[in-house]
Design a protein around this motif. Sequence first.
Motif, PDB file in Angstrom:
ATOM      1  N   ASP A 399       0.831  -1.214   0.000  1.00 11.15           N
ATOM      2  CA  ASP A 399       0.000   0.000   0.000  1.00 11.15           C
ATOM      3  C   ASP A 399       0.864   1.263   0.000  1.00 11.15           C
ATOM      4  O   ASP A 399       0.543   2.250  -0.679  1.00 11.15           O
ATOM      5  CB  ASP A 399      -0.933  -0.011   1.217  1.00 11.15           C
ATOM      6  CG  ASP A 399      -1.953  -1.133   1.138  1.00 11.15           C
ATOM      7  OD1 ASP A 399      -2.171  -1.646   0.014  1.00 11.15           O
ATOM      8  OD2 ASP A 399      -2.529  -1.501   2.186  1.00 11.15           O
ATOM      9  N   GLN A 400       1.963   1.237   0.753  1.00 12.68           N
ATOM     10  CA  GLN A 400       2.841   2.405   0.783  1.00 12.68           C
ATOM     11  C   GLN A 400       3.508   2.632  -0.577  1.00 12.68           C
ATOM     12  O   GLN A 400       3.649   3.777  -1.028  1.00 12.68           O
ATOM     13  CB  GLN A 400       3.911   2.216   1.866  1.00 12.68           C
ATOM     14  CG  GLN A 400       3.343   2.241   3.283  1.00 12.68           C
ATOM     15  CD  GLN A 400       4.390   1.930   4.324  1.00 12.68           C
ATOM     16  OE1 GLN A 400       5.560   1.691   3.995  1.00 12.68           O
ATOM     17  NE2 GLN A 400       3.983   1.925   5.594  1.00 12.68           N
ATOM     18  N   LYS A 402       2.250   1.758  -3.475  1.00  6.96           N
ATOM     19  CA  LYS A 402       1.206   2.276  -4.357  1.00  6.96           C
ATOM     20  C   LYS A 402       0.994   3.769  -4.130  1.00  6.96           C
ATOM     21  O   LYS A 402       0.773   4.532  -5.086  1.00  6.96           O
ATOM     22  CB  LYS A 402      -0.103   1.517  -4.127  1.00  6.96           C
ATOM     23  CG  LYS A 402      -0.087   0.089  -4.622  1.00  6.96           C
ATOM     24  CD  LYS A 402      -1.423  -0.594  -4.337  1.00  6.96           C
ATOM     25  CE  LYS A 402      -1.400  -2.039  -4.815  1.00  6.96           C
ATOM     26  NZ  LYS A 402      -2.687  -2.730  -4.528  1.00  6.96           N
ATOM     27  N   ALA A 403       1.073   4.174  -2.859  1.00  3.83           N
ATOM     28  CA  ALA A 403       0.957   5.610  -2.573  1.00  3.83           C
ATOM     29  C   ALA A 403       2.118   6.383  -3.193  1.00  3.83           C
ATOM     30  O   ALA A 403       1.948   7.505  -3.704  1.00  3.83           O
ATOM     31  CB  ALA A 403       0.907   5.830  -1.063  1.00  3.83           C
ATOM     32  N   GLN A 406       1.373   6.865  -6.796  1.00  2.00           N
ATOM     33  CA  GLN A 406       0.357   7.900  -6.982  1.00  2.00           C
ATOM     34  C   GLN A 406       0.960   9.304  -6.855  1.00  2.00           C
ATOM     35  O   GLN A 406       0.564  10.235  -7.567  1.00  2.00           O
ATOM     36  CB  GLN A 406      -0.771   7.709  -5.964  1.00  2.00           C
ATOM     37  CG  GLN A 406      -1.621   6.473  -6.203  1.00  2.00           C
ATOM     38  CD  GLN A 406      -2.367   6.532  -7.519  1.00  2.00           C
ATOM     39  OE1 GLN A 406      -2.757   7.622  -7.982  1.00  2.00           O
ATOM     40  NE2 GLN A 406      -2.570   5.373  -8.143  1.00  2.00           N
ATOM     41  N   GLU A 407       1.916   9.449  -5.950  1.00  2.00           N
ATOM     42  CA  GLU A 407       2.584  10.750  -5.825  1.00  2.00           C
ATOM     43  C   GLU A 407       3.334  11.099  -7.114  1.00  2.00           C
ATOM     44  O   GLU A 407       3.283  12.242  -7.582  1.00  2.00           O
ATOM     45  CB  GLU A 407       3.548  10.711  -4.642  1.00  2.00           C
ATOM     46  CG  GLU A 407       2.845  10.611  -3.293  1.00  2.00           C
ATOM     47  CD  GLU A 407       3.842  10.524  -2.151  1.00  2.00           C
ATOM     48  OE1 GLU A 407       5.066  10.600  -2.440  1.00  2.00           O
ATOM     49  OE2 GLU A 407       3.405  10.354  -0.983  1.00  2.00           O
ATOM     50  N   GLN A 410       0.862  12.177  -9.660  1.00  2.00           N
ATOM     51  CA  GLN A 410       0.383  13.545  -9.472  1.00  2.00           C
ATOM     52  C   GLN A 410       1.421  14.570  -9.936  1.00  2.00           C
ATOM     53  O   GLN A 410       1.068  15.668 -10.379  1.00  2.00           O
ATOM     54  CB  GLN A 410       0.054  13.780  -7.977  1.00  2.00           C
ATOM     55  CG  GLN A 410      -1.090  12.914  -7.458  1.00  2.00           C
ATOM     56  CD  GLN A 410      -2.396  13.220  -8.166  1.00  2.00           C
ATOM     57  OE1 GLN A 410      -2.633  14.357  -8.596  1.00  2.00           O
ATOM     58  NE2 GLN A 410      -3.264  12.202  -8.281  1.00  2.00           N
ATOM     59  N   ARG A 432       9.959   3.437   0.909  1.00  2.00           N
ATOM     60  CA  ARG A 432       8.776   2.649   0.565  1.00  2.00           C
ATOM     61  C   ARG A 432       9.078   1.665  -0.568  1.00  2.00           C
ATOM     62  O   ARG A 432       8.477   0.590  -0.629  1.00  2.00           O
ATOM     63  CB  ARG A 432       7.634   3.592   0.176  1.00  2.00           C
ATOM     64  CG  ARG A 432       7.105   4.405   1.341  1.00  2.00           C
ATOM     65  CD  ARG A 432       6.130   5.473   0.890  1.00  2.00           C
ATOM     66  NE  ARG A 432       6.820   6.570   0.200  1.00  2.00           N
ATOM     67  CZ  ARG A 432       6.213   7.669  -0.232  1.00  2.00           C
ATOM     68  NH1 ARG A 432       4.899   7.814  -0.056  1.00  2.00           N
ATOM     69  NH2 ARG A 432       6.912   8.611  -0.842  1.00  2.00           N
TER      70      ARG A 432
END
Length: 691
Positions: A399-400, A402-403, A406-407, A410, A432
């Motif tokens: 999950d980290q 994947k975050a 996503q950053e 963005q 991560r």
Amino acid sequence: MYRPPPGQFSPTPLGGAQTPGASPMAASWQRPSASPAGSDATASPGKGVWREHQTPEGRKYWFNTMTRQSTWQKPEELMTAEEKALLSCPWKEYTTPDGKKYYSNSQTKETVWEMPAEYKEHLEKAQQAQERAVVQPPPQPTPPVPSKPEVEKPRHVRNHPPPSVTLLAQEPAVEFATKEEAEKAFIKMLKETGVKSDWTWDQTMRAIITNPMYRSLKTLHERKAAFNSYIDREAKRERELREEKETKQRVTFFHMLENTKEIKPYSRYRSIARMLANNPAFTQVKSEKQRRLYIDEYVHGLQRREKDRLRELRKSSMERFAKLLKDMPEITFLTPWKEAQKLYMERPEFQDSKTFEGMDQLDFLSVYEEHNRSLWEAPMAEQNRKNCELRRRDRKCRDQFKALLQELLQKNLINSQSMWKEVYPHLKDDSRYLDLLGLPESTPLDLFWDLLDELDEQLYQHKKIIYDALKQAGFDVDVDTTYDAYRQVLANSKRITEYNVTDENMKIIFEHLQNKAAHRQKELRRKQEKKMRKRMDALRYAMKHLETAINVEDTWESVRPRLEQLPEFQDIEEEQYRIEAFDKYIKRLKEKQNEQDDEDEEGMIKEEDEIYDRRHRSRSRGGHRHSRHGGRRDSDVSDHGDSDEERSFRKRRKKDLFRETPLDQPIHVDQNNIEEGEALDEYVKDPRRQL
């Protein structure tokens, strides 16, 4: 319904049932089987020749012993008065496999469940005819005139003539207030007459026809219904009596077997039969088959009880062994089976053979496996807890990461066209990413590909939206279109804002549209060039077929006036393409001229080779005339004689054969120059080429 036993049951003068051979008084009521000699025959002569038979399926047929023929239909000679009366009726009675009766018309093919009126009328007439046939005595044969003194008849034989129809008609009919009372009186008459459950209606009617109670019911249908009800009730009563008797015999027989202690679960019928041969309860059952059934049932019961006892014994022994294993702390979940055997065999409880009676080796093993499985529960629970913690940690790491992706998304560092080597420098030092390395299941690269799949799907959906917006606005993207103009057209579309189309996807789609436009232009240019090549080839072909042939020394200015009127010349508008076609044609003429010169030189070389071969053969023939010792010298002379002349000839020939001139080499066609290649192919394949 049961069938009557064989024999004739004739009515007595008082209406009682008369069994066969019970009294000679019934002889006057029986129809004689044959007429004595010299008397008038009352029976049909054809009755004696018919024999009734039955197929294995139960279907009846009749066989004529004189004509040797068989028939399914009952012969008319054997029919009763009732059957003869129904023979003329078109309606016939049939019975379904369930026992339900129905009626079918042989003429109209109509079938009904209810009895038709016409059939009922014929049936009543047939019953009346049958009653008259029963009541009316058969004609008495005329005795012959005796030639000897008349033999004295036995005194106990008396002739009692049967009551006539007139006498029966004079008997008063018994009247009853209700139909139920009349039916009860009729059934009572059947019971007093001794009607059995296996009697037929014809047999019963002969026994009760003279009884006044026969007329208690008015119609034949009511009498038959009462008779069938009585027969069913009697059959049920007899069946209940028979079952009650069999039940008593069975209880007595089983009581005898239970009191016989010598009978074991493994006993057989023969030994038990010899053992109980003189017992009254055994001899009371007459059927050998029934005795065997009772004994087999009892022995099976003994075997079943013995199996239940052994099962319970085995179950209790296994429970005691399981308790023994629980009381042994030295046996752990890591203890193997062989070591556990040695441990529990040393216990004093195992020394008693009756402690674990009924168990075999597989039972001991199965109990130990169950105990070992219970010992494994605690370690397995601990291991499962650790595995859950590891899976939870792995999930958090994924999950980290994947975050992290996503950053980067963005920040516009990742799009649907991104490659791992482009993204890797931005995340290689992030904790991560480092925490996810080495974990099972998904790797960082797998998660990156999953994200690209999502972006590809998003790009596909955005592409459809942008295409629709451009189509509605009537805007086409070409090579010269700017991104600002493209962006301004999309800004006026509501769907772009509604579906949140990203700028990154807009830019990717814009580049894609421009690439498509460039490809279309390139394709169009290629088609135009191909078309121009075909026109140039046509002009070259026209040059080749001019009335005045073009020579190698001719120039474009001298040839142009001769080509201006040709349609091939007018199809090419640009002058440079016309000059290019002329230059190629002149070049090809020069190549053909060089090829002709090469062919002439090859002819000269061929002639020189023939001269050389003739000289060589003549010298070889001359060398054979010398002696063996002079052969070597002659050979040297053959090889080296006139050496200067021959060596110069070989050198000149080799120089001519292997000299490197452009005309000796094959024509090289540049693969990139497509026009020249196509023109050369047409030139070579043209059958009219005459230069």
